[in-house]
Design an enzyme around this catalytic site. Structure first.
Site, PDB file in Angstrom:
ATOM      1  N   HIS A 131       0.838  -1.204   0.000  1.00  0.00           N
ATOM      2  CA  HIS A 131       0.000   0.000   0.000  1.00  0.00           C
ATOM      3  C   HIS A 131       0.876   1.258   0.000  1.00  0.00           C
ATOM      4  O   HIS A 131       0.636   2.201  -0.747  1.00  0.00           O
ATOM      5  CB  HIS A 131      -0.875   0.061   1.258  1.00  0.00           C
ATOM      6  CG  HIS A 131      -1.915  -1.013   1.367  1.00  0.00           C
ATOM      7  ND1 HIS A 131      -2.061  -1.795   2.490  1.00  0.00           N
ATOM      8  CD2 HIS A 131      -2.869  -1.431   0.497  1.00  0.00           C
ATOM      9  CE1 HIS A 131      -3.083  -2.636   2.321  1.00  0.00           C
ATOM     10  NE2 HIS A 131      -3.581  -2.446   1.111  1.00  0.00           N
ATOM     11  N   SER A 148      -2.768  -7.502   3.041  1.00  0.00           N
ATOM     12  CA  SER A 148      -2.997  -7.414   4.494  1.00  0.00           C
ATOM     13  C   SER A 148      -3.306  -8.799   5.049  1.00  0.00           C
ATOM     14  O   SER A 148      -2.895  -9.143   6.167  1.00  0.00           O
ATOM     15  CB  SER A 148      -4.174  -6.484   4.791  1.00  0.00           C
ATOM     16  OG  SER A 148      -3.947  -5.208   4.266  1.00  0.00           O
ATOM     17  N   LYS A 191     -17.467  -6.303   6.887  1.00  0.00           N
ATOM     18  CA  LYS A 191     -16.221  -7.026   7.175  1.00  0.00           C
ATOM     19  C   LYS A 191     -15.964  -6.948   8.671  1.00  0.00           C
ATOM     20  O   LYS A 191     -16.458  -6.064   9.355  1.00  0.00           O
ATOM     21  CB  LYS A 191     -15.055  -6.384   6.410  1.00  0.00           C
ATOM     22  CG  LYS A 191     -15.034  -6.754   4.934  1.00  0.00           C
ATOM     23  CD  LYS A 191     -13.712  -6.330   4.299  1.00  0.00           C
ATOM     24  CE  LYS A 191     -13.704  -6.614   2.809  1.00  0.00           C
ATOM     25  NZ  LYS A 191     -12.525  -6.031   2.143  1.00  0.00           N
ATOM     26  N   ARG A 224      -2.239  -6.394  -8.486  1.00  0.00           N
ATOM     27  CA  ARG A 224      -1.140  -7.313  -8.228  1.00  0.00           C
ATOM     28  C   ARG A 224      -1.094  -8.397  -9.287  1.00  0.00           C
ATOM     29  O   ARG A 224      -0.176  -8.488 -10.065  1.00  0.00           O
ATOM     30  CB  ARG A 224      -1.296  -7.949  -6.834  1.00  0.00           C
ATOM     31  CG  ARG A 224      -0.887  -7.029  -5.717  1.00  0.00           C
ATOM     32  CD  ARG A 224      -1.492  -7.432  -4.414  1.00  0.00           C
ATOM     33  NE  ARG A 224      -2.936  -7.269  -4.437  1.00  0.00           N
ATOM     34  CZ  ARG A 224      -3.704  -7.319  -3.373  1.00  0.00           C
ATOM     35  NH1 ARG A 224      -3.192  -7.576  -2.199  1.00  0.00           N
ATOM     36  NH2 ARG A 224      -5.000  -7.135  -3.471  1.00  0.00           N
TER      37      ARG A 224
HETATM   38  P1  ADP Z   1      -9.786  -3.603  -0.482  1.00  0.00           P
HETATM   39  O1  ADP Z   1     -10.469  -4.231   0.697  1.00  0.00           O
HETATM   40  O2  ADP Z   1     -10.510  -2.434  -1.052  1.00  0.00           O
HETATM   41  O3  ADP Z   1      -9.278  -4.561  -1.534  1.00  0.00           O
HETATM   42  P2  ADP Z   1      -7.073  -3.367   0.439  1.00  0.00           P
HETATM   43  O4  ADP Z   1      -6.648  -2.637   1.647  1.00  0.00           O
HETATM   44  O5  ADP Z   1      -6.921  -4.843   0.448  1.00  0.00           O
HETATM   45  O6  ADP Z   1      -8.550  -2.908   0.188  1.00  0.00           O
HETATM   46  O7  ADP Z   1      -6.338  -2.772  -0.840  1.00  0.00           O
HETATM   47  C1  ADP Z   1      -6.484  -1.437  -1.236  1.00  0.00           C
HETATM   48  C2  ADP Z   1      -5.900  -1.274  -2.610  1.00  0.00           C
HETATM   49  O8  ADP Z   1      -4.500  -1.507  -2.569  1.00  0.00           O
HETATM   50  C3  ADP Z   1      -6.454  -2.228  -3.662  1.00  0.00           C
HETATM   51  O9  ADP Z   1      -6.528  -1.542  -4.891  1.00  0.00           O
HETATM   52  C4  ADP Z   1      -5.393  -3.306  -3.721  1.00  0.00           C
HETATM   53  O10 ADP Z   1      -5.375  -3.945  -4.988  1.00  0.00           O
HETATM   54  C5  ADP Z   1      -4.142  -2.490  -3.513  1.00  0.00           C
HETATM   55  N1  ADP Z   1      -3.040  -3.282  -2.982  1.00  0.00           N
HETATM   56  C6  ADP Z   1      -3.030  -4.069  -1.872  1.00  0.00           C
HETATM   57  N2  ADP Z   1      -1.828  -4.672  -1.714  1.00  0.00           N
HETATM   58  C7  ADP Z   1      -1.052  -4.268  -2.750  1.00  0.00           C
HETATM   59  C8  ADP Z   1       0.284  -4.574  -3.189  1.00  0.00           C
HETATM   60  N3  ADP Z   1       1.053  -5.436  -2.528  1.00  0.00           N
HETATM   61  N4  ADP Z   1       0.725  -3.972  -4.310  1.00  0.00           N
HETATM   62  C9  ADP Z   1      -0.080  -3.134  -5.023  1.00  0.00           C
HETATM   63  N5  ADP Z   1      -1.345  -2.824  -4.675  1.00  0.00           N
HETATM   64  C10 ADP Z   1      -1.836  -3.381  -3.556  1.00  0.00           C
END
Ligand code: ADP
Length: 162
Positions: free
Chosen positions: A17, A128, A41, A90
């Protein structure tokens, strides 16, 4: 003035992130990190904990703000007068969900563009969920989340064990 929103659960924020935040902040005038308070969630961290972690980790980025939101992303984007949504991609597995989300948002709010940023190779496996899974078994998460976040995750799992 281009104002972008980078929305997500950030439960908790990872190096993946942070990498997107740093890169996206260079592409817009203002970047709002929209932390989703999703009642469906069951997050490990409360909305206040997530906002405070991200605020601390991004305080050196002058054009980045952290805010929480509930409900529809398009409504939040309208309220903030944002023109761009940033999402990270990803692997192909992200694509299906993301394109559906982007297209539904486009139908609802045609002026809003979704920009996808590809993950840096070194974080392409990282989520996460991966960080929480490792932490729940006492694994090393120093390559997944910033040092400030480590004791906070560990405290959550230590409390759960008691
Ligand atoms: P959500 O619950 O909306 O998917 P996340 O917190 O899991 O929220 O992710 C927020 C954003 O960050 C999403 O667009 C996700 O694809 C991106 N993201 C999460 N991890 C990575 C990573 N390792 N590299 C690039 N983008 C990421």
């Amino acid at each position: 003035m281009k104002r972008a929103i980078y929305p997500g659960s950030f439960d908790p924020i990872t190096f993946g992130h942070l990498d997107i935040i740093k890169r996206a902040s260079k592409l817009c005038d203002e970047l709002i990190i929209g932390v989703l308070n999703n009642k469906q969630k069951n997050p490990l961290f409360s909305i206040d904990e997530r906002v405070s972690m991200i605020s601390e980790l991004t305080e050196n980025l002058d054009n980045v703000k952290v805010e929480c939101f509930e409900g529809l992303l398009v409504d939040f984007a309208k309220k903030k007068d944002a023109q761009v949504i940033i999402r990270g991609l990803r692997a192909v597995t992200d694509f299906e969900n993301e394109i559906q989300l982007a297209q539904s948002n486009k139908v609802q709010y045609p002026e809003l563009e979704t920009l996808f940023m590809t993950t840096s190779l070194k974080y392409s496996y990282l989520s996460s969920t991966v960080a929480k899974e490792f932490a729940s078994y006492g694994g090393d998460i120093s390559l997944f989340v910033p040092p400030q976040v480590i004791p906070l995750i560990e405290a959550k799992f230590n409390n759960k064990e008691k």
